[in-house]
Scaffold this active site. Sequence first.
Site, PDB file in Angstrom:
ATOM      1  N   CYS A  42       5.134  54.933  56.153  1.00  0.00           N
ATOM      2  CA  CYS A  42       4.037  56.224  55.399  1.00  0.00           C
ATOM      3  C   CYS A  42       4.488  56.984  54.893  1.00  0.00           C
ATOM      4  O   CYS A  42       6.170  56.850  54.422  1.00  0.00           O
ATOM      5  CB  CYS A  42       3.918  56.421  56.689  1.00  0.00           C
ATOM      6  SG  CYS A  42       3.228  55.154  57.982  1.00  0.00           S
ATOM      7  N   ARG A  66       6.718  53.474  50.592  1.00  0.00           N
ATOM      8  CA  ARG A  66       6.733  53.311  51.744  1.00  0.00           C
ATOM      9  C   ARG A  66       6.665  52.466  53.110  1.00  0.00           C
ATOM     10  O   ARG A  66       6.677  52.816  54.200  1.00  0.00           O
ATOM     11  CB  ARG A  66       6.333  54.876  52.379  1.00  0.00           C
ATOM     12  CG  ARG A  66       7.666  55.606  51.506  1.00  0.00           C
ATOM     13  CD  ARG A  66       7.008  57.441  51.228  1.00  0.00           C
ATOM     14  NE  ARG A  66       7.502  57.736  52.902  1.00  0.00           N
ATOM     15  CZ  ARG A  66       8.728  57.840  52.906  1.00  0.00           C
ATOM     16  NH1 ARG A  66       9.782  58.373  51.884  1.00  0.00           N
ATOM     17  NH2 ARG A  66       8.807  58.553  54.169  1.00  0.00           N
ATOM     18  N   HIS A  86      33.881  27.847  63.731  1.00  0.00           N
ATOM     19  CA  HIS A  86      33.369  27.842  64.939  1.00  0.00           C
ATOM     20  C   HIS A  86      31.528  27.775  65.259  1.00  0.00           C
ATOM     21  O   HIS A  86      31.225  28.005  66.347  1.00  0.00           O
ATOM     22  CB  HIS A  86      34.093  29.321  64.970  1.00  0.00           C
ATOM     23  CG  HIS A  86      35.276  28.990  64.928  1.00  0.00           C
ATOM     24  ND1 HIS A  86      36.160  28.812  65.419  1.00  0.00           N
ATOM     25  CD2 HIS A  86      36.039  29.514  63.709  1.00  0.00           C
ATOM     26  CE1 HIS A  86      37.844  28.817  65.014  1.00  0.00           C
ATOM     27  NE2 HIS A  86      36.854  30.051  63.998  1.00  0.00           N
ATOM     28  N   LYS A  92      19.244  39.783  51.201  1.00  0.00           N
ATOM     29  CA  LYS A  92      18.900  40.092  50.392  1.00  0.00           C
ATOM     30  C   LYS A  92      17.859  39.451  49.971  1.00  0.00           C
ATOM     31  O   LYS A  92      15.926  39.207  49.550  1.00  0.00           O
ATOM     32  CB  LYS A  92      19.434  39.908  48.670  1.00  0.00           C
ATOM     33  CG  LYS A  92      20.202  40.961  48.695  1.00  0.00           C
ATOM     34  CD  LYS A  92      19.453  42.660  48.536  1.00  0.00           C
ATOM     35  CE  LYS A  92      18.668  43.533  48.930  1.00  0.00           C
ATOM     36  NZ  LYS A  92      19.684  44.378  49.809  1.00  0.00           N
ATOM     37  N   ASN A 148       2.686  61.187  59.362  1.00  0.00           N
ATOM     38  CA  ASN A 148       4.274  59.666  58.817  1.00  0.00           C
ATOM     39  C   ASN A 148       4.972  59.670  60.696  1.00  0.00           C
ATOM     40  O   ASN A 148       5.311  61.481  60.560  1.00  0.00           O
ATOM     41  CB  ASN A 148       4.810  59.796  57.946  1.00  0.00           C
ATOM     42  CG  ASN A 148       6.089  58.947  58.124  1.00  0.00           C
ATOM     43  OD1 ASN A 148       6.184  58.144  58.311  1.00  0.00           O
ATOM     44  ND2 ASN A 148       7.181  59.975  57.188  1.00  0.00           N
ATOM     45  N   GLY A 149       4.865  58.581  61.747  1.00  0.00           N
ATOM     46  CA  GLY A 149       5.802  58.710  62.552  1.00  0.00           C
ATOM     47  C   GLY A 149       5.538  58.211  63.534  1.00  0.00           C
ATOM     48  O   GLY A 149       4.019  57.439  63.723  1.00  0.00           O
ATOM     49  N   GLU A 170      15.109  38.966  52.768  1.00  0.00           N
ATOM     50  CA  GLU A 170      13.341  40.191  52.948  1.00  0.00           C
ATOM     51  C   GLU A 170      13.032  39.886  51.976  1.00  0.00           C
ATOM     52  O   GLU A 170      11.575  39.769  51.702  1.00  0.00           O
ATOM     53  CB  GLU A 170      14.846  41.727  53.088  1.00  0.00           C
ATOM     54  CG  GLU A 170      15.084  42.218  51.820  1.00  0.00           C
ATOM     55  CD  GLU A 170      16.171  43.034  52.387  1.00  0.00           C
ATOM     56  OE1 GLU A 170      15.484  43.963  52.337  1.00  0.00           O
ATOM     57  OE2 GLU A 170      16.488  43.977  51.601  1.00  0.00           O
ATOM     58  N   GLU A 191      25.249  40.794  52.910  1.00  0.00           N
ATOM     59  CA  GLU A 191      24.247  41.181  51.797  1.00  0.00           C
ATOM     60  C   GLU A 191      23.305  40.303  51.237  1.00  0.00           C
ATOM     61  O   GLU A 191      22.637  40.531  50.987  1.00  0.00           O
ATOM     62  CB  GLU A 191      25.455  41.662  51.379  1.00  0.00           C
ATOM     63  CG  GLU A 191      24.210  43.274  49.927  1.00  0.00           C
ATOM     64  CD  GLU A 191      23.100  44.058  50.261  1.00  0.00           C
ATOM     65  OE1 GLU A 191      23.580  44.282  51.585  1.00  0.00           O
ATOM     66  OE2 GLU A 191      22.641  44.556  49.567  1.00  0.00           O
ATOM     67  N   LYS A 206      10.344  50.816  52.563  1.00  0.00           N
ATOM     68  CA  LYS A 206      11.798  51.626  52.814  1.00  0.00           C
ATOM     69  C   LYS A 206      12.627  52.041  53.420  1.00  0.00           C
ATOM     70  O   LYS A 206      14.044  51.951  53.001  1.00  0.00           O
ATOM     71  CB  LYS A 206      11.448  52.336  50.919  1.00  0.00           C
ATOM     72  CG  LYS A 206      12.790  52.746  50.192  1.00  0.00           C
ATOM     73  CD  LYS A 206      13.341  51.651  48.994  1.00  0.00           C
ATOM     74  CE  LYS A 206      14.525  51.683  48.830  1.00  0.00           C
ATOM     75  NZ  LYS A 206      15.592  50.573  48.215  1.00  0.00           N
ATOM     76  N   TRP A 250       2.609  52.297  57.125  1.00  0.00           N
ATOM     77  CA  TRP A 250       3.026  50.946  57.435  1.00  0.00           C
ATOM     78  C   TRP A 250       2.803  51.380  59.314  1.00  0.00           C
ATOM     79  O   TRP A 250       3.226  52.466  59.790  1.00  0.00           O
ATOM     80  CB  TRP A 250       4.630  51.157  56.973  1.00  0.00           C
ATOM     81  CG  TRP A 250       5.944  49.820  57.414  1.00  0.00           C
ATOM     82  CD1 TRP A 250       5.760  48.693  56.892  1.00  0.00           C
ATOM     83  CD2 TRP A 250       6.199  49.764  59.034  1.00  0.00           C
ATOM     84  NE1 TRP A 250       6.979  48.389  57.582  1.00  0.00           N
ATOM     85  CE2 TRP A 250       7.057  48.432  59.436  1.00  0.00           C
ATOM     86  CE3 TRP A 250       6.343  50.593  60.115  1.00  0.00           C
ATOM     87  CZ2 TRP A 250       7.512  48.687  60.405  1.00  0.00           C
ATOM     88  CZ3 TRP A 250       7.499  50.230  61.476  1.00  0.00           C
ATOM     89  CH2 TRP A 250       7.920  49.089  61.044  1.00  0.00           C
TER      90      TRP A 250
HETATM   91  O1  M6R Z   1      18.020  54.494  53.533  1.00  0.00           O
HETATM   92  P1  M6R Z   1      19.212  53.378  54.507  1.00  0.00           P
HETATM   93  O2  M6R Z   1      20.312  53.232  53.468  1.00  0.00           O
HETATM   94  O3  M6R Z   1      19.157  54.227  55.249  1.00  0.00           O
HETATM   95  O4  M6R Z   1      18.402  52.546  54.806  1.00  0.00           O
HETATM   96  C1  M6R Z   1      18.911  51.522  55.380  1.00  0.00           C
HETATM   97  C2  M6R Z   1      17.782  49.943  55.411  1.00  0.00           C
HETATM   98  O5  M6R Z   1      16.732  50.084  56.055  1.00  0.00           O
HETATM   99  C3  M6R Z   1      18.118  49.434  54.131  1.00  0.00           C
HETATM  100  O6  M6R Z   1      18.866  48.687  53.877  1.00  0.00           O
HETATM  101  C4  M6R Z   1      17.312  48.092  54.755  1.00  0.00           C
HETATM  102  O7  M6R Z   1      18.621  47.357  54.973  1.00  0.00           O
HETATM  103  C5  M6R Z   1      16.938  47.628  53.166  1.00  0.00           C
HETATM  104  N1  M6R Z   1      15.533  46.832  52.622  1.00  0.00           N
HETATM  105  C6  M6R Z   1      17.848  46.403  52.428  1.00  0.00           C
HETATM  106  O8  M6R Z   1      17.568  46.129  51.009  1.00  0.00           O
END
Ligand code: M6R
Length: 612
Positions: free
Chosen positions: A2, A27, A508, A489, A99-100, A492, A485, A607, A73
Site C-alpha cells: 500500500c 507498492r 534426487h 524472476k 498501510n499495514g 513472479e 534467482e 514491491k 495491496w
Molecule cells: O525489499 P526486500 O529486499 O526486503 O524485499 C524482499 C522480497 O520481497 C523481494 O526480493 C521479492 O522477492 C522480489 N519481488 C523479488 O524480485
Amino acid sequence: MCGIVGYIGSKEAYPILIKGLKRLEYRGYDSAGVAILNDSLNVYKKKGKVNDLIKSIGESNTQGKTGIGHTRWATHGIPDDNNAHPHMSGSERLVIIHNGIIENYSTIKIWLESQGHTFKSETDTEVLIHLIEEIQEEGGLLIEEAVRLALTKVVGAYAIAVIDRLDPNKIVAARKSSPLVVGIGEGEFFIASDATPIVEYTNQVVYLDDNEIAVVSIEEGLKVMNIKKEIQIPLIHEIDLKIEAIEKEGYDYFMHKEIYEQPTTIADCMRGRLNVQEGWVRLGGLSQYKNRISKANRIIIVACGTSWHSGLIAEYLIEDLARIPVEVEYASEFRYRNPIISENDVVIAISQSGETADTLAALELAKRMGALTFGICNVVGSSIARVTDAGSYIHAGPEIGVASTKAFTGQVTLLSLLALSLANEKGTISRSQYQEYITELGQIPAKVKAALSCNERVKEISTKIQNTTNALYLGRGYNFPVALEGALKLKEISYIHAEGYPAAEMKHGPIALIDENMPVFVIATNVSAHEKIVSNIQEVKARKGVVIAVVNEGDKILEKIADYIIEIPSTLEPFTPLLSVIPMQLLSYHIAVMRGCNVDQPRNLAKSVTVE
Ligand code: M6R
C-alpha cells in the site's frame, strides 16, 4: 504494501495526489482512492489501477488544497470499490488512509458494533477510523488526541493519515512498523510512504519513527509527538534523489530500465569503496566494527526473496574468502523458531526496501539477544537502515519494478566488498589474491555491460520457450543461488512454474520431471565445476530435456551439447553471479512481455512487503 500520500498547502491537492499515487503504485495496485477537502469531504475510490480511478472520477469536483490518497495491496477484504481506501468514519466527519494491518481489529469491531457502529467494508482500516471517531466524540477531543488515544488500543502495524472535516487546516499522520515520510515545502507539507512522490517539490524530509504522530498544518507547521504525548524534535534530512531516477526515461518498463542501469549502479556501489590503483577495499559502514565482525563466531544473514538469494551468495563469498561461518535464514522462519543467538554473533539483514516486515522483526529479535546487527539496504533512511548498529547502502537508486534486478547485483557487489574487506582483515587471502580480486571487481561494470549484449540472443531463445508451463534452473556453487534467482524472476513476472536446484541434486528427484517439453536452464560459468556441470547436462539430454546453457565466451564443449547457449564474459569465480544473473533477468523480462504480462506490476505482488 500500500502506498499513502497526503498534501496540505496552497496548491490544488488532486494533481499532486494522483502523481504521487502513480509513483507509489509499485507498492500495491489493486485499488486506489483519494479524499479531497473543500467545503465538503469528497471521497473517490475505485478497484484497479490509478488510471481506473482517474477515469471513474472524470469531471467530478476535485478542487481543494488538502487531500490524501492511497493505492492498495489487499489484506482484509477483496480488492473492490468498497474495500478501497480512503475510509470514512460513521458520521463521515473523518477520513483515513492506512498501510499495514490492525491485528486486533475484530475485537475492536465487536465492541464498536455494540456501541451502534455499522461498517461498509471488510477492512481493518474502517474499524480504526470508527474507533478514532468514537474516542473523539466521547471526549470532545482534537483529532490528533483522538488518533493518539485510538492508537494506544491498537495492535499491529500502521502508517496512517487522517483528515477531520471540522478541523480542516491539518492532516494527522502516524506510524508503527510501516514507513512514513513528511516532506516540508514552502508553505506546504507532504506525507508519503517514501520520498518518491515528494522529491519534485522539496528535498527536506522528516522520517517518522515508530510510535510517532505528526500534525502538519499551514498555520502551525509540523509538530511531532510520541504515543505517550511527549513532544519530539523532528530531524530534517536532505534527500538526494533525482527525478530522472523515478521516471522510465524511454523504456517500456522500469524493470527493463533497471536491468540496463546495472553497469552504472554496480560502479556506484563500489565508488569510494574500491581503489584498484592503490589496491584497497574500504566500507565506511564497517570501519567501527570490522574487528568485531571479523572475529564473530558466525554471521547469520536474514532476508526474504531475492535478497535471500544474495544472502546465499554471501555465504559462499564470506566462507570462501574470509573463513567465517555463515548461516542464511528466511527472516520469516528465523523470527519464529526460537533461534540461538549470542553476543558473539553478527546478524546481517539484506533488504532492498529496508522495510520488509519479517526482516525487520528478525533483526529486532537479534538485537534484543545481543548480536551486533548490520544492514545492507538500498532505500536511504529506511527502517532497517535506521534500526541496525551499522550498515552500508548499495546506492542502486530507486528500484520500482516489482522484480528485483539492480538491487540484487548491488547487494552482491556490496557483499563481495564486505567479504574481501573481512578476508584482508583476517589474513585469510594472500596480498596477491586480494589484489587480483580487487582488480577483477573493478572490471565488473564493463563486463556487465558486455553481458547485456546477449539481449538479442536471449530474446530469440525466449520466443521458442515462451509457451512453456514449467522450467527448471540448475547451477552449482556460486551459481546455485543464481539458479534460484532465475526461477523466481520467471515465476513472479511470467506466471510460469519454475524451480531452481543445485545441479547435482537434480537426480534426487526433479529428474523425473524431465522430458522433451521441459526447458532446463543451466548456469555453467563456474570453471571449477565445469566438468561436473557437463555431466549434469548430459543427464538432462539423455532424457530429452531442452538445455539452455549460460556459458563463458568461447566454451566449445557446451556449445556442442546444449540446445542453445548464451555467452557472457568470464570472471573470477566469486563474482560469476554478477554476470550470470544478467541473462536470467533478460530472459524473464522478454518472456513476460511476450506473454502479455504487466512486467512492473505482476499480479498479487507488491514491491515492499510490510506485512507478515
Ligand atoms: O525489499 P526486500 O529486499 O526486503 O524485499 C524482499 C522480497 O520481497 C523481494 O526480493 C521479492 O522477492 C522480489 N519481488 C523479488 O524480485
